[in-house]
Design a protein around this motif. Structure first.
Motif, PDB file in Angstrom:
ATOM      1  N   GLU F  30     -10.999  -1.942   6.522  1.00  0.00           N
ATOM      2  CA  GLU F  30     -11.244  -2.665   7.778  1.00  0.00           C
ATOM      3  C   GLU F  30     -11.808  -4.074   7.526  1.00  0.00           C
ATOM      4  O   GLU F  30     -11.406  -5.037   8.168  1.00  0.00           O
ATOM      5  N   ILE F  31     -12.720  -4.181   6.581  1.00  0.00           N
ATOM      6  CA  ILE F  31     -13.415  -5.461   6.357  1.00  0.00           C
ATOM      7  C   ILE F  31     -12.769  -6.329   5.274  1.00  0.00           C
ATOM      8  O   ILE F  31     -12.678  -7.536   5.411  1.00  0.00           O
ATOM      9  N   LEU F  32     -12.292  -5.687   4.205  1.00  0.00           N
ATOM     10  CA  LEU F  32     -11.728  -6.476   3.096  1.00  0.00           C
ATOM     11  C   LEU F  32     -10.207  -6.543   3.124  1.00  0.00           C
ATOM     12  O   LEU F  32      -9.608  -7.356   2.429  1.00  0.00           O
ATOM     13  N   GLY F  33      -9.578  -5.705   3.933  1.00  0.00           N
ATOM     14  CA  GLY F  33      -8.127  -5.655   3.939  1.00  0.00           C
ATOM     15  C   GLY F  33      -7.580  -4.792   2.816  1.00  0.00           C
ATOM     16  O   GLY F  33      -8.334  -4.090   2.150  1.00  0.00           O
ATOM     17  N   GLY F  34      -6.281  -4.835   2.579  1.00  0.00           N
ATOM     18  CA  GLY F  34      -5.640  -4.003   1.555  1.00  0.00           C
ATOM     19  C   GLY F  34      -5.309  -2.622   2.116  1.00  0.00           C
ATOM     20  O   GLY F  34      -5.650  -2.307   3.260  1.00  0.00           O
ATOM     21  N   SER F  35      -4.654  -1.806   1.295  1.00  0.00           N
ATOM     22  CA  SER F  35      -4.289  -0.458   1.740  1.00  0.00           C
ATOM     23  C   SER F  35      -5.341   0.542   1.278  1.00  0.00           C
ATOM     24  O   SER F  35      -6.043   0.297   0.297  1.00  0.00           O
ATOM     25  N   PRO F  36      -5.453   1.682   1.984  1.00  0.00           N
ATOM     26  CA  PRO F  36      -6.398   2.715   1.545  1.00  0.00           C
ATOM     27  C   PRO F  36      -6.133   3.150   0.101  1.00  0.00           C
ATOM     28  O   PRO F  36      -7.071   3.362  -0.668  1.00  0.00           O
ATOM     29  N   GLU F  37      -4.878   3.239  -0.282  1.00  0.00           N
ATOM     30  CA  GLU F  37      -4.532   3.694  -1.639  1.00  0.00           C
ATOM     31  C   GLU F  37      -5.077   2.772  -2.732  1.00  0.00           C
ATOM     32  O   GLU F  37      -5.171   3.141  -3.897  1.00  0.00           O
ATOM     33  N   SER F  38      -5.426   1.538  -2.346  1.00  0.00           N
ATOM     34  CA  SER F  38      -5.948   0.596  -3.352  1.00  0.00           C
ATOM     35  C   SER F  38      -7.460   0.740  -3.560  1.00  0.00           C
ATOM     36  O   SER F  38      -8.043   0.063  -4.404  1.00  0.00           O
TER      37      SER F  38
END
Lengths: 63, 63, 63, 63, 63, 63
Positions: F30-38
């Motif tokens: 939510e705050i840093l972005g990217g995908s959960p898998e990362s």
């Protein structure tokens, strides 16, 4: 007393870090108990030349 | 062979670091045994925007 | 607020750990300032099959 | 999924880091299995004033 | 003097660890220079209940 | 790609760990972005004889 170390690619703003430590502390206290003051969080900003995945530095992956 | 990692707020002088590694090595050898040469110490200077306690960055706490 | 991580070969007694954290806290406060309560120390007991120097596990070096 | 953290004295070139992460990833996959993409490597460049052996900072040892 | 920390899922054999530290030390000396004796490697065996990717513990992912 | 290391006193249940990694991954994305898998999270359960605050092991503080 839980201690969090977060390694993230450099470039995040202080604003993002503020929100992140606030939220992580909230979540930590909620699930593990203890007081907010007992939660320590240390952030490491990692350069693209210092992080590799799949055998390639992110410097190369994203350029 | 013990290895020490020390995370401290940035701003300490080289003189303080010299004394600290000297004393920690002395104490380590005295209590755990081994030779001074087997003691490694690594210091990390942490920025105030990268350390939080109680959900607040030290940048905010001390400003 | 300094945080110490100590990696040492397994086998040290609780008595040795007690003395070590007492002495390191004393030395830390003396040289870096701050209160004793702000000093955190975390110890990791490392197995001989999990530490290598010179390309050889300590399990092999000492057997 | 193995994660490698490498602490080295500062001053290595990007070229050396490229080769190092390539070789470590190759060796890791060969011996532990898994895919190259599951291998993460993080490098920390340590300053000579932040690493001590034998109770002396490398800043002093090599000057 | 480079120091390697390797976090891997528990379950690897001593034989695999022997080969891994031997190969990593060889590769490290070849690319970064220094003597093999200056290379330290510390392994952490991580339990499936203590490693998460994508918000799920590996305990759950693989059961 | 952010990597979280959490050190906590031993004794937490798998249920607590499940919730914690789920919430931290959600907050991180939510705050840093990217995908959960990362998002990778590694937990270390620390024994009371291996954590000290104020120069005293928690083994002693709480007994």
């Amino acid at each position: 007393m839980p201690t969090y170390h977060i390694e993230m690619m450099e470039g995040r703003t202080v604003e993002q870090k503020k929100k992140l430590v606030e939220e992580i502390t909230r979540v930590s206290v909620e699930i593990l108990g203890g007081s907010p003051e007992s939660v320590d969080i240390l952030i490491t900003d990692v350069k693209r030349e210092n992080w590799a995945t799949g055998g390639k530095l992110w410097l190369e992956r994203t350029s």
